[in-house]
Enzyme design. Structure first.
Site, PDB file in Angstrom:
ATOM      1  N   ASP A   1      46.083  -0.535  -1.862  1.00 56.90           N
ATOM      2  CA  ASP A   1      45.684  -0.412  -3.272  1.00 56.90           C
ATOM      3  C   ASP A   1      46.905  -0.155  -4.136  1.00 56.90           C
ATOM      4  O   ASP A   1      47.119  -0.755  -5.182  1.00 56.90           O
ATOM      5  CB  ASP A   1      44.788   0.840  -3.433  1.00 56.90           C
TER       6      ASP A   1
ATOM      7  N   ASP B   1      37.658   7.780  -5.608  1.00 58.13           N
ATOM      8  CA  ASP B   1      37.764   7.046  -4.330  1.00 58.13           C
ATOM      9  C   ASP B   1      39.121   7.314  -3.689  1.00 58.13           C
ATOM     10  O   ASP B   1      40.132   7.392  -4.390  1.00 58.13           O
ATOM     11  CB  ASP B   1      37.660   5.528  -4.591  1.00 58.13           C
TER      12      ASP B   1
ATOM     13  N   ASP C   1      41.097  -4.561 -11.493  1.00 60.71           N
ATOM     14  CA  ASP C   1      40.929  -3.756 -10.290  1.00 60.71           C
ATOM     15  C   ASP C   1      41.815  -4.442  -9.260  1.00 60.71           C
ATOM     16  O   ASP C   1      41.442  -5.478  -8.715  1.00 60.71           O
ATOM     17  CB  ASP C   1      39.448  -3.749  -9.860  1.00 60.71           C
TER      18      ASP C   1
ATOM     19  N   GLU D   1      42.155   0.149 -12.458  1.00 60.17           N
ATOM     20  CA  GLU D   1      41.319   1.140 -11.783  1.00 60.17           C
ATOM     21  C   GLU D   1      42.172   2.260 -11.227  1.00 60.17           C
ATOM     22  O   GLU D   1      41.747   3.396 -11.129  1.00 60.17           O
ATOM     23  CB  GLU D   1      40.515   0.518 -10.638  1.00 60.17           C
ATOM     24  N   GLU D   2      43.408   1.911 -10.839  1.00 62.93           N
ATOM     25  CA  GLU D   2      44.265   2.884 -10.157  1.00 62.93           C
ATOM     26  C   GLU D   2      44.962   3.838 -11.110  1.00 62.93           C
ATOM     27  O   GLU D   2      45.644   4.762 -10.658  1.00 62.93           O
ATOM     28  CB  GLU D   2      45.316   2.150  -9.311  1.00 62.93           C
TER      29      GLU D   2
ATOM     30  N   GLU E   1      35.389  -4.421 -13.677  1.00 63.71           N
ATOM     31  CA  GLU E   1      34.556  -4.995 -12.611  1.00 63.71           C
ATOM     32  C   GLU E   1      33.380  -5.774 -13.217  1.00 63.71           C
ATOM     33  O   GLU E   1      33.255  -6.985 -13.031  1.00 63.71           O
ATOM     34  CB  GLU E   1      34.034  -3.886 -11.664  1.00 63.71           C
TER      35      GLU E   1
ATOM     36  N   LEU F   1      42.802  -4.053  -6.198  1.00 65.24           N
ATOM     37  CA  LEU F   1      42.310  -4.330  -4.851  1.00 65.24           C
ATOM     38  C   LEU F   1      40.945  -3.680  -4.691  1.00 65.24           C
ATOM     39  O   LEU F   1      40.810  -2.524  -4.332  1.00 65.24           O
ATOM     40  CB  LEU F   1      43.287  -3.836  -3.780  1.00 65.24           C
ATOM     41  N   ASP F   2      39.922  -4.480  -4.998  1.00 65.57           N
ATOM     42  CA  ASP F   2      38.554  -3.961  -5.005  1.00 65.57           C
ATOM     43  C   ASP F   2      37.964  -4.074  -3.602  1.00 65.57           C
ATOM     44  O   ASP F   2      38.224  -5.039  -2.886  1.00 65.57           O
ATOM     45  CB  ASP F   2      37.722  -4.799  -5.983  1.00 65.57           C
TER      46      ASP F   2
HETATM   47  P1  P6P Z   1      28.934   1.330  -2.112  1.00 60.00           P
HETATM   48  C1  P6P Z   1      34.080  -0.997  -3.730  1.00 60.00           C
HETATM   49  O1  P6P Z   1      34.414   0.384  -3.611  1.00 60.00           O
HETATM   50  C2  P6P Z   1      33.161  -1.146  -4.927  1.00 60.00           C
HETATM   51  O2  P6P Z   1      33.808  -0.711  -6.092  1.00 60.00           O
HETATM   52  C3  P6P Z   1      32.687  -2.590  -5.058  1.00 60.00           C
HETATM   53  O3  P6P Z   1      33.626  -3.508  -4.618  1.00 60.00           O
HETATM   54  C4  P6P Z   1      31.449  -2.623  -4.183  1.00 60.00           C
HETATM   55  O4  P6P Z   1      30.506  -3.584  -4.630  1.00 60.00           O
HETATM   56  C5  P6P Z   1      30.895  -1.205  -4.315  1.00 60.00           C
HETATM   57  O5  P6P Z   1      31.989  -0.367  -4.722  1.00 60.00           O
HETATM   58  C6  P6P Z   1      30.352  -0.686  -2.997  1.00 60.00           C
HETATM   59  O6  P6P Z   1      29.814   0.600  -3.245  1.00 60.00           O
HETATM   60  O7  P6P Z   1      28.417   2.583  -2.790  1.00 60.00           O
HETATM   61  O8  P6P Z   1      27.818   0.393  -1.731  1.00 60.00           O
HETATM   62  O9  P6P Z   1      29.891   1.595  -0.957  1.00 60.00           O
END
Ligand code: P6P
Length: 334
Positions: free
Chosen positions: A69, A63, A115, A92-93, A274, A117-118
């Protein structure tokens, strides 16, 4: 007027209920609250300073890493390193775990997975994002540096988990095994104040949360269940930020799904920082958290820091219905 109960006061009260508590765990929770306030300050003004946009790097799952982040990751690591209660962090980072080797920390008995900043892709469009964290006791010998085995523990070994939702208000929701409580940040006094005591998720609901754009890439049984939700006129709500999507379900009921797809054959969401923490909270609030192959998320074996999993979590009765569709239409591995 009800007396204000701050996060710090609540933690101290909870600590007194555990006679053998050394205070170390309480100090660790308080430090997470401090880091959350620091991150919150920057999230709230992200549009005003040059902190939006990507910083050009990518994280462990490819990502784009947003500048916020990086800031959030650095602040949580800095605060937890200073605290003296943590001997290691997996984020995650960061591709690898981070041993905290200061004199204060090397005898610490806890590790934190997070994580920081999710949902960060939402930052630039002012949509809510979140921090997810989990806490384990270390397994490796206390006098040495933390080891990978300290992090590769099942969800059932987690001693606490929580999230921070940076939304219309900033909420810290956590559990240390005796129910789930929510604390809203009062900016006028700079304190997280108890606002949602003993959160219990509705056993049923009419929200389903899934990225409908992947519908044709889901296995048959998941498509049939999603059709079922649509037939029942459930409401689709999907923000693309796991914390935000699950937070709604914690209060209004519903089901959150991230099934495996051709692009993510083992699911996209990361098991350690997560799925496990959110499953911990969902179960503590009376809900259910399973994979799309019907395994209990908390019991899943973990072999790598950034291992992914499919998930279906939320209201007990809705996950049960989804399970029936998988059993009816799916090639479930017995
Ligand atoms: P998609 C954000 O990148 C994440 O890790 C979660 O917070 C979120 O539920 C999911 O990915 C969103 O993924 O493929 O639907 O964009």
């Amino acid at each position: 007027m009800n007396k204000i109960v701050t996060l710090d006061e609540f933690i101290i009260r909870t600590e007194k209920e555990k006679p053998h508590s050394s205070g170390s765990f309480s100090r660790l929770l308080r430090d997470i609250g401090i880091a959350a306030k620091i991150v919150n300050r920057e999230v709230n003004k992200a549009g005003l300073v040059n902190i939006l946009g990507v910083d050009g790097s990518t994280n462990s799952t490819g990502d784009d890493v947003q500048k916020l982040d990086v800031f959030a990751n650095e602040k949580f690591i800095e605060t937890l390193s200073y605290s003296g209660e943590v001997c290691g962090i997996a984020s995650e980072e960061n591709q690898d775990f981070i041993p905290i080797q200061t004199d204060k920390n090397k005898l610490a008995q806890y590790v934190v997975v997070m994580d920081p900043l999710d949902g960060s892709s939402n930052i630039d469009v002012n949509v809510s994002v979140g921090t997810i964290f989990g806490i384990y006791r270390r397994k490796s010998p206390a006098e040495g540096p933390c080891q990978l085995e300290d992090f590769l523990q099942k969800g059932t070994e987690m001693v606490a988990a929580g999230y921070v939702l940076y939304g219309t208000s900033t909420l810290l929701v956590y559990s240390s095994g005796n129910g789930v409580n929510g604390f809203t940040l009062d900016p006028s006094i700079g304190e997280f104040c108890l606002s949602h005591r003993n959160i219990q998720m509705p056993v049923a609901g009419n929200y389903y949360s899934v990225n409908q754009g992947y519908y044709l890439k889901f296995d048959l049984e998941m498509r049939r269940y999603i059709d079922h939700c649509s037939d029942l006129n459930y409401r689709l709500r999907y923000i693309g930020s796991m914390v935000s999507d699950i937070h709604r379900i914690m209060f209004q009921g519903g089901i959150f799904l991230y099934p495996n797809t051709r692009k993510y054959p083992k699911g996209k969401l990361r098991l350690l920082y997560e799925c496990y923490p959110m499953a911990y909270l969902i179960e503590q609030a009376g809900g259910t958290a399973i994979t799309c192959k019907l395994e209990r998320v908390m019991e899943m074996d973990i072999h790598a820091l950034h291992q992914t999993s499919s998930i279906a979590m939320g209201s007990r009765d809705m996950v049960r219905d989804m399970k029936e569709f998988v059993e009816k239409y799916g090639a479930v591995i017995q």
